[in-house]
Design an enzyme around this catalytic site. Structure first.
Site, PDB file in Angstrom:
ATOM      1  CB  CYS A   1      70.455   3.511  45.068  1.00  0.00           C
ATOM      2  SG  CYS A   1      70.226   4.319  46.662  1.00  0.00           S
TER       3      CYS A   1
ATOM      4  CG  HIS B   1      66.172   6.380  44.788  1.00  0.00           C
ATOM      5  ND1 HIS B   1      65.329   6.220  45.857  1.00  0.00           N
ATOM      6  CD2 HIS B   1      67.421   6.059  45.232  1.00  0.00           C
ATOM      7  CE1 HIS B   1      66.037   5.810  46.907  1.00  0.00           C
ATOM      8  NE2 HIS B   1      67.306   5.701  46.554  1.00  0.00           N
TER       9      HIS B   1
HETATM   10  C1  11C Z   1      69.226   6.223  50.456  1.00  0.00           C
HETATM   11  N1  11C Z   1      70.961   6.257  48.779  1.00  0.00           N
HETATM   12  O1  11C Z   1      68.361   6.231  49.578  1.00  0.00           O
HETATM   13  C2  11C Z   1      70.648   5.882  50.137  1.00  0.00           C
HETATM   14  C3  11C Z   1      70.840   4.429  50.418  1.00  0.00           C
HETATM   15  O2  11C Z   1      75.504   4.639  50.279  1.00  0.00           O
HETATM   16  O3  11C Z   1      74.700   2.776  49.582  1.00  0.00           O
HETATM   17  C4  11C Z   1      72.156   3.857  49.955  1.00  0.00           C
HETATM   18  C5  11C Z   1      73.292   4.163  50.867  1.00  0.00           C
HETATM   19  C6  11C Z   1      74.585   3.827  50.201  1.00  0.00           C
HETATM   20  O4  11C Z   1      68.997   6.472  51.633  1.00  0.00           O
END
Ligand code: 11C
Length: 344
Positions: free
Chosen positions: A128, A248
């Protein structure tokens, strides 16, 4: 034609969003199969005004499936994605299991749609925090050349799943009631040590690697190089978890090849980019925030400034809903482009 679609991990944070989006978007669906681990099998999910019972995902589940959308963790994808491909399905995988494999395209449609053409049955959906960043870096790279990127993230707990959201809620109640906060999940599920996320900031997302960076940081670095087709790109990341439920945010520093650019040049480039919305007016305190971006489909950018020391350096702020463009929506968009281009 209508398609038989399977959602693996249908009861998880991303899986639930995928089901909601399938209802809203116009992929013609012949049959929707909702699959999960044995633990969640039997649950009922509403789709298009009828109830679908979630079934345990096994190799045979993928007979007659055209498109399988996986979002149930890397180990499930490793085990079952090849089984789905063997049975003729095209897999869009939301985990990190195949992202760096040479014969697996890693795709954000606005950025590298053409890479979809070379798929061998599995297409990977990026992390993400990577997706929203490359959506802004690609137009800059194309227009001005890109030399170096330094990013710091401010990430929502929903990236760690529904349980992490529950933990943030519980800890918040405990804190305001003057109780000790119980931490059992973050920063990394299954680790020995846990830290509270409520009223806190954790500079660790996922496990540490030998080089001192976390896995999340290395995902941003390696995935961006692959998606932007530039192995030589200089790029570093610091990923931080904050007590935010959704979206995010990222502070991005980008150094470009072309000399003499102005803030306006970068703003115009971001404002005209596919899937990116520029919200940038300091006079009116206009800039995106996690709350303003939640539930939206686009990537939002603002706070564009020129570096005070490097004439080729620019700073900006990028926010997007991590479960939407960061996960479920990008997955659906990949499926849509495969169908539209007849690349299934
Ligand atoms: C998080 N980015 O915010 C991570 C979630 O590799 O698809 C996504 C984990 C992934 O913890």
């Amino acid at each position: 034609t209508a398609f038989t679609i399977a959602v693996v991990g249908a009861t998880g944070a991303v899986g639930q969003k995928i089901v909601q989006l399938l209802e809203k978007k116009d992929i013609p669906i012949k049959q929707l199969k909702l699959l999960s681990s044995q633990r969640s099998a039997g649950k009922k999910v509403f789709f298009a005004n009828r109830e679908i019972t979630v079934e345990e995902a096994v190799p045979e589940s993928f007979e007659d499936v055209d498109i399988a959308l996986f979002s149930a963790g890397g180990s499930v994808s490793k085990k079952l994605a090849p089984e789905a491909v063997k049975r003729g399905a095209v897999v869009v995988d939301n985990t990190s299991a195949y992202r760096l494999d040479k014969d697996v395209p890693l795709v954000v449609p606005e950025v590298n749609e053409q890479d979809l053409q070379s798929h061998n049955g599995i297409i990977a959906n990026p992390n993400c925090s990577t997706i929203q960043m490359v959506a802004t870096l690609k137009p800059i790279q194309e227009a001005f050349g890109l030399k170096r990127v330094i990013v710091s993230t401010y990430q929502a707990v929903s990236g760690s799943g529904n349980e992490a959201c529950d933990e943030l809620e519980e800890q918040t109640k405990q804190y305001v009631n003057g109780e000790d906060m119980t931490a059992e999940l973050l920063p990394v599920k299954g680790d020995e040590k846990h830290l509270p996320i409520a009223f806190n900031a954790l500079p660790q997302i996922d496990v540490f690697q030998d080089n001192g960076y976390t896995f999340e940081e290395m995902k941003m670095i390696n995935e961006s190089k692959k998606i932007l087709h530039d192995d030589a790109l200089a790029i570093a990341a610091t990923c931080v978890r904050l007590p935010i439920f959704t979206s995010h945010a990222e502070s991005v520093y980008a150094e470009v090849e072309e000399n003499g650019l102005s803030v306006k040049d970068i703003q115009n480039t971001l404002g005209n980019a596919d899937g990116v919305v520029l919200e940038d007016d300091p006079q009116t305190q206009t800039y995106p925030t996690p709350l303003s971006a939640a539930e939206k489909e686009e990537v939002f950018a603002g706070r564009v400034r020129k570096d005070l020391d490097n004439d080729n350096g620019f700073h900006f702020w990028v926010v997007s809903d991590n479960l939407m463009k960061g996960a479920a929506l990008n997955t659906i968009q990949i499926a849509e482009r495969l169908i539209q281009n007849k690349w299934l």
